[in-house]
Write an enzyme that holds these catalytic residues in place. Sequence first.
Site, short mmCIF file in Angstrom:
data_model
loop_
_atom_site.label_atom_id
_atom_site.label_comp_id
_atom_site.label_asym_id
_atom_site.label_seq_id
_atom_site.Cartn_x
_atom_site.Cartn_y
_atom_site.Cartn_z
CD GLU A 1 -2.72 -1.28 -0.09
OE1 GLU A 1 -3.13 -0.63 -0.77
OE2 GLU A 1 -3.10 -2.60 -0.34
CG HIS B 1 -0.97 1.07 -4.42
ND1 HIS B 1 -1.13 1.01 -5.66
CD2 HIS B 1 -1.37 -0.10 -4.11
CE1 HIS B 1 -1.77 0.06 -5.99
NE2 HIS B 1 -1.81 -0.74 -5.18
#
Length: 186
Positions: A142, A145
């Site tokens: 994450e 990202h």
Amino acid sequence: MIRRLEYYGSPILRKKSSPIAEITDEIRNLVSDMCDTMEAHRGVGLAAPQVGKNVSLFVMCVDRETEDGELIFSESPRVFINPVLSDPSETPIIGKEGCLSIPGLRGEVFRPQKITVTAMDLNGKIFTEHLEGFTARIIMHETDHLNGVLYIDLMEEPKDPKKFKASLEKIKRRYNTHLSKEELVS
């Protein structure tokens, strides 16, 4: 509210996210919507760029992993604002990863077994956690990202690279109908 996901080919997935200076009602609503979206798509984590917002924030529904690899899910999704990773373990391990923004594909990625994350929660409190295993992998995925990096940038060579690339192109065309051909990126 469930938000539309951004898929491979969307330019926002390749941009570095902006830090969040203040937790506003807009940020609180975004977090709520991200949790709804993550749950609707049966994900274990979701970063703001995946719902079209270029801010440094992700949510995760895994609390920890037991010694025998069982995932312990949080009562409610956890929020990580402006996360910073540190102290990665030296020996990387390989694990399969997938992504809601790259549906139907998975790949093997080497990542550190352990990581430390420092972030802010939705109340503005700074916290630090030492994580390992799959939970650490989610945090790293994450956080990638938020830096415009997708797991496919880090993964081991697929068994059939030509087929994998064709699948990526299919995702780009199928799911990004709201974007012009000029806007699409790899």
